[in-house]
Design an enzyme around this catalytic site. Sequence first.
Site, PDB file in Angstrom:
ATOM      1  N   GLU A   1       0.195  -0.808   5.978  1.00 26.66           N
ATOM      2  CA  GLU A   1       1.269  -0.188   6.741  1.00 26.66           C
ATOM      3  C   GLU A   1       1.067   1.308   6.876  1.00 26.66           C
ATOM      4  O   GLU A   1       1.351   1.900   7.923  1.00 26.66           O
ATOM      5  CB  GLU A   1       2.611  -0.479   6.062  1.00 26.66           C
ATOM      6  CG  GLU A   1       3.835  -0.175   6.944  1.00 26.66           C
ATOM      7  CD  GLU A   1       4.273   1.273   6.918  1.00 26.66           C
ATOM      8  OE1 GLU A   1       5.031   1.679   7.815  1.00 26.66           O
ATOM      9  OE2 GLU A   1       3.860   2.020   6.002  1.00 26.66           O
TER      10      GLU A   1
ATOM     11  N   ASP B   1       0.841  -1.203   0.000  1.00 25.37           N
ATOM     12  CA  ASP B   1       0.000   0.000   0.000  1.00 25.37           C
ATOM     13  C   ASP B   1       0.873   1.248   0.000  1.00 25.37           C
ATOM     14  O   ASP B   1       2.058   1.200   0.351  1.00 25.37           O
ATOM     15  CB  ASP B   1      -0.963   0.001   1.195  1.00 25.37           C
ATOM     16  CG  ASP B   1      -0.260   0.139   2.545  1.00 25.37           C
ATOM     17  OD1 ASP B   1       0.805  -0.490   2.730  1.00 25.37           O
ATOM     18  OD2 ASP B   1      -0.776   0.863   3.421  1.00 25.37           O
TER      19      ASP B   1
END
Length: 492
Positions: A184, A119
Site C-alpha cells: 500500500e 507494510d
Amino acid sequence: MVTPPEKNYINGFATIQRKTTEVRESLMEPVIDQVTKFLHSNRTNAEQTLAEFLAIPSVSADPKHRADVRRAAEWVAEFLSQMGLRAEIVPSDTGHPVVYAETPYREGFPTVLIYGHYDVQPAEDPTLWESPPFQPTVRGDAIYARGASDDKGQVLTHLLSVRAWYEVTKSWPVNFKFIIEGEEEVGSSALETFVDKYRDRLTCDCVVVSDGNQFGPGQPAITYGLRGIAYFELRLTGPNRDLHSGSFGGTVTNPATALTMILGRIMGQDGRITIPGFYDDVLPLSDEERRRLRELPFDERAFWATLGVESALGEPGYTVLERRWARPTFEVCGLWGGYQGEGAKTVIPAEAGAKISFRLVPHQAPERVRQQLLAYLAQICPPGVRIELVDLHASPAVVTPLDSPYIKAAEMAVKAAFSAPPVFTREGGSIPIVGLFQERLGADILLLGWGQDDDNTHAPNEKFSLTDFHRGTLASAYLWEFIRKVAKSHET
C-alpha cells in the site's frame, strides 16, 4: 446478496452451520455481550499482539527489508489461520505478497471484505525518534512504533474482533473475506493484478477499510469520500555533465533553476492550479455538503497552531476543511539536484528533479490529469533542458452514498463503541486500492478510521492511542452484528 461463483464447502458442514445460526438467532444480543466481554478481558493480550506485529520492520519501499515484509505476511496468515480460516500467501512476480483468507460461504448472510496493509513507511532518521521505531514502546495512553496507526494497529482491530466472534461462537456473524497487502505504501501494484485475476472470488457486499483518522479526540467519524492521487517524478536534464558555475553560468540552462521556474508556474500565487483544463472535470461540493462541513466543530487558527504556522496558502473561496478533503491540490513532495554536502561547491548540475503529487476529487481521471500536465510542461519548459515525467502511482477519488445501509450499520457500531455518534467527513488522503475495489467489485466502501491527526503517520514518533485501539476493536465487533441486521432489513 452475494452469490458465490462456486460453493467450495461440504454441504453437511453448511447445513450444520445454518442450523446453529438459527438456534443462535434469538440469542444474538447475549452473544454480542459475550463477544464484548471477551474483548475486555483480553485487552492485555491484544496489546501484546499489537506490539509483536509492530516489531516487524516491514518497509515495502526498501529492498533491504524484503525478508521482513515476507515475515509480516506470514505473521498475518498465521493469525488468520488460528481462527479456522483458510489463509494463503499469494506471491507476486514483481512485488510483495497478498495475504488472502475467507470463511466458508453461508447462504443468506452478507459478505464483508476486510482490507488493510501490513507494510509500513521507512522510519528514516532514527535519531528523530524518542524510542526505536521497531521497538514498540508505550508512553502514556499511546504505543509508539512505525506502523502503529498506519496501518498495523488499525487493521489488527478487525482481525481481533473477528477472532473474538470465533472464540465465543465458533462461527462468524457474516461471511468474511480478508485482503491484507504488503504494497500500500508503494502503490499497490501487486494487489491490482490480484483483484483483476480473482475478481469473481472477491465478490462482496461491502468493503471495510480502517486506515485513517477520527475527526478529533473523542469525536469518531465515518469517512464517505477519499481524494484520488496522481503522483509523478519530474526529471530535468541539461548539459552532459556538471559544470563550473563561474565558467558556464549564463551560457547554459541550469536544470535546477529551470525546475524551480516550472514548479512555480504549476500553481499560482493565489493557490489555484494553473494547468489548462485542470478544473474542468472537478465535481463541485453540493450546498448540503458545504453546510455539513461548516457545522463541524473546527477552528482553522487552532488547526494551524498545532502545525506551528500562523496561516497558509490555499485555493480562495474555500474553507480549510473543504480544501483539505474535497478540492484538488498540487504539492511538491521532494526536490533533488546539485551539491548537497557541507559548505559550498559552485556547480551547475547536469540533472535535477522533483517528486510531485496531485490530489484529485470525483470525476477527475488520473490519466487525463497526466496528459494535461504533459501538455503544460511542454508549453512552459525553458529551452536547453529535457523533461521526463515518470508515473509513480495513481488512483481515482472515491465517494460512498450516505444512504447506504452499510453506512447506517457503521454509524450504529461506532456510536455503541465510542459512546458518541460519528460525524460524516471526507478525507484528503488517498488509498489507491479503494477506488479499484469500488470500480471492479461494485461494493459500498466503509472507511472507519480510528487514528488521530497527531499520530505522526509517515513521520518520526508515529503512535496510536491504546484507548482508540480498543474502542476500534469494539466498534468492529459491533459492526458485524449491525451489518447482518441492516442487510436483512434492507432485503425486506
